[in-house]
Design a protein around this motif. Sequence first.
Motif, PDB file in Angstrom:
ATOM      1  N   VAL A  11       1.259  -1.449  -0.397  1.00 38.08           N
ATOM      2  CA  VAL A  11       0.219   0.117  -0.321  1.00 38.08           C
ATOM      3  C   VAL A  11       0.993   0.911  -0.069  1.00 38.08           C
ATOM      4  N   LYS A  12       1.016   1.981  -0.988  1.00 36.45           N
ATOM      5  CA  LYS A  12       1.456   3.658  -1.067  1.00 36.45           C
ATOM      6  C   LYS A  12       0.856   4.993  -0.111  1.00 36.45           C
ATOM      7  N   ARG A  13       1.683   5.136   0.715  1.00 37.50           N
ATOM      8  CA  ARG A  13       0.330   6.771   1.000  1.00 37.50           C
ATOM      9  C   ARG A  13       1.148   7.397   0.470  1.00 37.50           C
ATOM     10  N   LEU A  14       0.744   8.497   0.303  1.00 35.10           N
ATOM     11  CA  LEU A  14       1.673  10.166   0.673  1.00 35.10           C
ATOM     12  C   LEU A  14       0.924  10.557   1.429  1.00 35.10           C
ATOM     13  N   VAL A  15       2.132  10.973   2.286  1.00 34.10           N
ATOM     14  CA  VAL A  15       1.832  11.632   3.224  1.00 34.10           C
ATOM     15  C   VAL A  15       2.167  13.213   3.645  1.00 34.10           C
ATOM     16  N   ALA A  16       1.842  13.689   4.448  1.00 32.51           N
ATOM     17  CA  ALA A  16       2.559  15.225   5.215  1.00 32.51           C
ATOM     18  C   ALA A  16       1.906  14.899   6.304  1.00 32.51           C
ATOM     19  N   ALA A  17       1.993  15.114   7.454  1.00 29.32           N
ATOM     20  CA  ALA A  17       2.015  14.594   9.318  1.00 29.32           C
ATOM     21  C   ALA A  17       2.901  15.560   9.705  1.00 29.32           C
ATOM     22  N   ARG A  18       2.478  16.133  10.292  1.00 27.29           N
ATOM     23  CA  ARG A  18       2.988  16.700  12.299  1.00 27.29           C
ATOM     24  C   ARG A  18       2.669  16.040  12.636  1.00 27.29           C
ATOM     25  N   ARG A  19       2.905  16.669  14.088  1.00 26.54           N
ATOM     26  CA  ARG A  19       2.999  16.079  15.526  1.00 26.54           C
ATOM     27  C   ARG A  19       1.716  17.128  15.716  1.00 26.54           C
ATOM     28  N   GLU A  20       1.641  18.124  15.560  1.00 21.96           N
ATOM     29  CA  GLU A  20       0.796  19.185  16.027  1.00 21.96           C
ATOM     30  C   GLU A  20      -0.808  18.379  15.638  1.00 21.96           C
ATOM     31  N   ASP A  21      -0.670  18.071  15.009  1.00 23.67           N
ATOM     32  CA  ASP A  21      -2.091  18.914  14.217  1.00 23.67           C
ATOM     33  C   ASP A  21      -2.755  16.868  13.915  1.00 23.67           C
ATOM     34  N   SER A  22      -4.082  16.643  14.265  1.00 18.61           N
ATOM     35  CA  SER A  22      -4.471  15.483  14.401  1.00 18.61           C
ATOM     36  C   SER A  22      -5.003  15.418  12.200  1.00 18.61           C
ATOM     37  N   GLY A  23      -5.502  14.099  11.670  1.00 16.03           N
ATOM     38  CA  GLY A  23      -5.833  14.407  10.478  1.00 16.03           C
ATOM     39  C   GLY A  23      -6.720  13.167  10.118  1.00 16.03           C
ATOM     40  N   LEU A  24      -6.397  13.102   8.752  1.00 17.85           N
ATOM     41  CA  LEU A  24      -7.177  11.784   8.082  1.00 17.85           C
ATOM     42  C   LEU A  24      -6.503  11.201   7.380  1.00 17.85           C
ATOM     43  N   ARG A  25      -6.724   9.928   7.305  1.00 19.04           N
ATOM     44  CA  ARG A  25      -6.621   9.399   6.751  1.00 19.04           C
ATOM     45  C   ARG A  25      -7.282   8.812   5.290  1.00 19.04           C
ATOM     46  N   ILE A  26      -7.531   9.344   4.001  1.00 16.48           N
ATOM     47  CA  ILE A  26      -8.261   8.981   3.148  1.00 16.48           C
ATOM     48  C   ILE A  26      -7.734   8.090   2.242  1.00 16.48           C
ATOM     49  N   VAL A  27      -8.732   6.704   1.991  1.00 12.95           N
ATOM     50  CA  VAL A  27      -8.492   5.330   1.187  1.00 12.95           C
ATOM     51  C   VAL A  27      -9.126   5.858   0.191  1.00 12.95           C
ATOM     52  N   LEU A  28      -8.356   5.502  -0.934  1.00 11.87           N
ATOM     53  CA  LEU A  28      -8.549   5.753  -2.478  1.00 11.87           C
ATOM     54  C   LEU A  28      -9.260   3.784  -3.100  1.00 11.87           C
ATOM     55  N   LYS A  29     -10.376   4.002  -4.070  1.00 19.97           N
ATOM     56  CA  LYS A  29     -10.629   2.736  -4.400  1.00 19.97           C
ATOM     57  C   LYS A  29      -9.919   2.132  -5.031  1.00 19.97           C
ATOM     58  N   SER A  30      -9.099   2.650  -6.065  1.00 20.10           N
ATOM     59  CA  SER A  30      -7.892   2.473  -7.742  1.00 20.10           C
ATOM     60  C   SER A  30      -6.977   3.508  -6.778  1.00 20.10           C
ATOM     61  N   ARG A  31      -5.240   3.285  -7.274  1.00 24.90           N
ATOM     62  CA  ARG A  31      -4.650   4.239  -7.370  1.00 24.90           C
ATOM     63  C   ARG A  31      -4.595   5.744  -8.171  1.00 24.90           C
ATOM     64  N   VAL A  32      -4.530   6.714  -7.181  1.00 24.38           N
ATOM     65  CA  VAL A  32      -4.205   8.149  -7.889  1.00 24.38           C
ATOM     66  C   VAL A  32      -3.271   8.475  -7.776  1.00 24.38           C
ATOM     67  N   ARG A  33      -2.329   8.923  -8.998  1.00 30.56           N
ATOM     68  CA  ARG A  33      -1.067   9.298  -8.619  1.00 30.56           C
ATOM     69  C   ARG A  33      -0.255   8.443  -8.113  1.00 30.56           C
ATOM     70  N   GLY A  34      -0.720   7.168  -8.376  1.00 33.53           N
ATOM     71  CA  GLY A  34       0.708   6.313  -7.493  1.00 33.53           C
ATOM     72  C   GLY A  34       0.077   5.865  -6.017  1.00 33.53           C
ATOM     73  N   HIS A  35      -1.080   6.412  -5.956  1.00 29.75           N
ATOM     74  CA  HIS A  35      -1.379   6.210  -4.400  1.00 29.75           C
ATOM     75  C   HIS A  35      -2.335   5.266  -3.909  1.00 29.75           C
ATOM     76  N   ASP A  36      -2.556   4.857  -3.158  1.00 25.66           N
ATOM     77  CA  ASP A  36      -3.311   4.188  -2.878  1.00 25.66           C
ATOM     78  C   ASP A  36      -3.721   5.246  -1.199  1.00 25.66           C
ATOM     79  N   GLU A  37      -2.989   5.668  -0.372  1.00 27.57           N
ATOM     80  CA  GLU A  37      -4.335   6.090   0.460  1.00 27.57           C
ATOM     81  C   GLU A  37      -3.479   7.960   0.393  1.00 27.57           C
ATOM     82  N   LEU A  38      -3.748   8.963   1.631  1.00 24.92           N
ATOM     83  CA  LEU A  38      -3.968   9.717   1.593  1.00 24.92           C
ATOM     84  C   LEU A  38      -3.692  10.033   3.426  1.00 24.92           C
ATOM     85  N   ILE A  39      -2.225  10.178   3.946  1.00 24.84           N
ATOM     86  CA  ILE A  39      -2.405  10.646   5.231  1.00 24.84           C
ATOM     87  C   ILE A  39      -2.219  12.032   4.882  1.00 24.84           C
TER      88      ILE A  39
END
Length: 118
Positions: A72-100
Amino acid sequence: MLQVEIRQETLTVRFAPWARLFTRAGAVSVPLRAIAEVHLLDRPLGAATGTHYGLLVSGVIKAGTWTSLTGVKRLVAARREDSGLRIVLKSRVRGHDELILSVPGAEQLQRRLIAVMA
């Protein structure tokens, strides 16, 4: 670190100039119909595991692509200070399965995404 907007049935994530070096993109656009699930994360840094290309400052920040042992390939932009989202994709978009993503107002963004997906 990033800006998120929902417009014309598309979720667009724009990265800060320094983060573009690690995410390999200035922006990523995902059609809303390509989103399968949206999960709220109290600690988005912990959701990105596996091998990676990008920036890792342990316990502080992650930016780039993380690939799990299951592929599973995840595009990640995460920091300790903020809560976040995991966005699961139905199929790969620009080479990624999820966004964190760490985003201010993650809970509100989750509600908006779920509402427009319905």
